[in-house]
Write a protein that holds these residues in place. Structure first.
Motif, PDB file in Angstrom:
ATOM      1  N   GLY A  94       0.834  -1.199   0.000  1.00  0.00           N
ATOM      2  CA  GLY A  94       0.000   0.000   0.000  1.00  0.00           C
ATOM      3  C   GLY A  94       0.869   1.249   0.000  1.00  0.00           C
ATOM      4  N   CYS A  95       0.223   2.398   0.210  1.00  0.00           N
ATOM      5  CA  CYS A  95       0.937   3.686   0.137  1.00  0.00           C
ATOM      6  C   CYS A  95       1.890   3.882   1.308  1.00  0.00           C
ATOM      7  CB  CYS A  95      -0.068   4.829   0.084  1.00  0.00           C
ATOM      8  SG  CYS A  95      -0.922   5.115   1.660  1.00  0.00           S
ATOM      9  N   GLY A  96       1.623   3.186   2.432  1.00  0.00           N
ATOM     10  CA  GLY A  96       2.482   3.315   3.609  1.00  0.00           C
ATOM     11  C   GLY A  96       2.143   4.528   4.472  1.00  0.00           C
ATOM     12  N   HIS A  97       1.154   5.333   4.073  1.00  0.00           N
ATOM     13  CA  HIS A  97       0.877   6.576   4.802  1.00  0.00           C
ATOM     14  C   HIS A  97      -0.603   6.787   5.101  1.00  0.00           C
ATOM     15  CE1 HIS A  97       4.993   7.905   4.594  1.00  0.00           C
ATOM     16  NE2 HIS A  97       5.004   7.471   3.349  1.00  0.00           N
ATOM     17  N   CYS A  98      -1.422   5.733   5.046  1.00  0.00           N
ATOM     18  CA  CYS A  98      -2.832   5.898   5.413  1.00  0.00           C
ATOM     19  C   CYS A  98      -3.094   5.071   6.679  1.00  0.00           C
ATOM     20  CB  CYS A  98      -3.755   5.454   4.272  1.00  0.00           C
ATOM     21  SG  CYS A  98      -3.800   3.668   4.020  1.00  0.00           S
ATOM     22  N   CYS A 101      -2.633   1.205   6.071  1.00  0.00           N
ATOM     23  CA  CYS A 101      -1.224   0.819   5.960  1.00  0.00           C
ATOM     24  C   CYS A 101      -0.529   0.923   7.316  1.00  0.00           C
ATOM     25  CB  CYS A 101      -0.496   1.684   4.933  1.00  0.00           C
ATOM     26  SG  CYS A 101      -0.957   1.278   3.232  1.00  0.00           S
ATOM     27  N   CYS A 109      -5.494  -0.516   1.632  1.00  0.00           N
ATOM     28  CA  CYS A 109      -4.896   0.822   1.551  1.00  0.00           C
ATOM     29  C   CYS A 109      -5.931   1.808   0.996  1.00  0.00           C
ATOM     30  CB  CYS A 109      -3.672   0.773   0.641  1.00  0.00           C
ATOM     31  SG  CYS A 109      -3.021   2.406   0.255  1.00  0.00           S
ATOM     32  N   GLU A 110      -6.052   2.934   1.678  1.00  0.00           N
ATOM     33  CA  GLU A 110      -7.050   3.923   1.264  1.00  0.00           C
ATOM     34  C   GLU A 110      -6.640   4.652  -0.018  1.00  0.00           C
ATOM     35  OE1 GLU A 110      -7.330   6.070   4.950  1.00  0.00           O
ATOM     36  OE2 GLU A 110      -8.811   4.664   5.749  1.00  0.00           O
ATOM     37  N   ASN A 111      -5.361   4.513  -0.384  1.00  0.00           N
ATOM     38  CA  ASN A 111      -4.889   5.154  -1.615  1.00  0.00           C
ATOM     39  C   ASN A 111      -4.594   4.131  -2.715  1.00  0.00           C
ATOM     40  OD1 ASN A 111      -4.931   7.837  -0.551  1.00  0.00           O
ATOM     41  ND2 ASN A 111      -3.160   7.254   0.694  1.00  0.00           N
TER      42      ASN A 111
END
Ligand code: NAD
Ligand code: ZN
Ligand code: ZN
Length: 346
Positions: A94-98, A101, A109-111
């Motif tokens: 995933g993006c690692g920042h939501c 994640c 992942c929300e992104n």
């Protein structure tokens, strides 16, 4: 290096030479120990069309179920990751920042819509090769456990584990019953996980007699497919039906059989991506029951799956294939000729 590459939509993969990858910042380079061939790969190369939900843009190296030995650390990777040690690779990225994640649930992942790929082996190069790269924080240490037999745990173990963990409230208490439909890579480990985590009677079904025999060895009561299937499941459960059902096929007839086998207040999880549908109405689903789906699992779940494996409570059945026979593994998977999980050992 040799690799199994998904070259284009609706095209059987090829065995070809690709450059050895280099780890980016925060990543590691792994020498692959084992790469499992998952039935989802068949959907990837046979069925998905460009732009369809789940479709990943070719070309890329297949293999989203991997283990290996760390060979080199990318920039900024902590010395806690041990060069030479064996690890299981958590595939989703995933993006690692939501917030999803942040809790190790890269699958949700929300992104995700803006990410260039889903996972190692799904849009980004995977483990059907001599080497692969992966984010360092997605490694789960295997210690001295056999990394080849462990490879399927990162999907065929993790996916049923997550689905079962979500259903545990339905299986807590005496006299509970669980149903597993589809006893291939995921389903057989699913039976083992249900036996390890719950006291429920595990009822298992498949169209293949060999798969039923293996499920009995894993501690399940088995029911053959066919017209009397639901009636037999009702008989085994004293007429009540099952408290949790897991459908690892996901075609309309299996979802219908699972729904018809459920107890009131039960939970049906569709895991198989067979494309089936379920008609919901007041009378087609037992009262106050739940129909849901799950996708893969979390990094934390994977640590727990490895704990079960290292404690000897689950053990994937693997058929090993050399790199030159990797395409034969996929051919046999499609033909329903693999028992347990096919693992490519490069
Ligand atoms: P597999 O090929 O190893 O096993 C499938 C099993 O289902 C076989 O034993 C086969 O005989 C049996 N089967 C087929 N049709 C059946 C039917 N009508 N009734 C009863 N049994 C039947 O497949 P796998 O790798 O274990 O994957 C299972 C499914 O799960 C696939 O659809 C795959 O794409 C999907 N999957 C989903 C997730 C997720 O996160 N939701 C993750 C991995 C795989
Ligand atoms: Zn898979
Ligand atoms: Zn995210």
């Amino acid at each position: 290096m040799r690799a199994v590459v998904f070259e284009n939509y609706e095209q059987f993969p090829s065995l070809t030479d690709v450059p050895k990858p280099e780890p980016g910042p925060g990543e590691v380079l792994l020498r692959v120990a084992g790469a499992g061939a998952c039935h989802s790969d068949v959907s990837v190369y046979r069925h998905f069309k460009e732009g369809q939900p789940g479709a990943q843009k070719p070309p890329f190296v297949l293999g989203h179920e991997n283990s290996g030995w760390v060979e080199a650390l990318g920039e900024g990777v902590s010395g806690r990751v041990e060069v030479g040690a064996a690890y299981l690779v958590y595939g989703p990225i995933g993006c690692g920042h939501c917030r999803k994640c942040a809790r190790g649930q890269d699958t949700y992942c929300e992104n995700a819509a803006t990410m260039p790929y889903l996972a190692t082996g799904l849009g980004r190069d995977g483990g059907m090769a001599e080497y692969m790269t992966a984010p360092a924080h997605h490694l789960v240490p295997l210690g001295d456990a056999d990394p080849v037999a462990a490879a399927p745990l990162s999907d065929a173990g993790l996916t049923p584990y997550h689905a079962i963990k979500q259903a545990l409230p339905h299986l807590a208490g005496g006299g509970r019953n669980a149903l597993v439909i589809g006893l291939g890579g995921l389903g057989q480990i699913g039976v083992q996980i249900l036996r390890a985590l719950t006291g429920a009677t595990v009822i298992a079904t498949d169209v293949k007699p060999e798969a039923l025999a293996r499920a009995r060895e894993n501690g399940a009561v088995t029911v053959a497919g066919g017209a009397r299937q639901v009636e037999e499941i009702r008989e085994i459960t004293g007429g009540r039906g099952v408290d949790a059902a897991f459908d690892f096929v996901g075609v309309t007839p299996t979802i219908a059989a699972a729904a018809a086998s459920m107890a009131q207040g039960g939970r049906l999880t569709v895991v198989g991506i067979g494309g089936g549908t379920h008609e919901f109405s007041f009378f087609t689903t037992p009262y106050e029951s739940y129909v849901t789906n799950t996708y893969w699992g979390t990094v934390e779940d994977l640590w727990e799956v490895v704990d079960l494996y290292r404690a000897g409570q689950i053990s994937p059945d693997v058929e090993r294939f050399g790199m030159e026979d990797a395409l034969e593994a996929y051919r046999r998977l499609e033909a329903g000729e693999v028992s347990g999980r096919a693992v490519v050992v490069p």
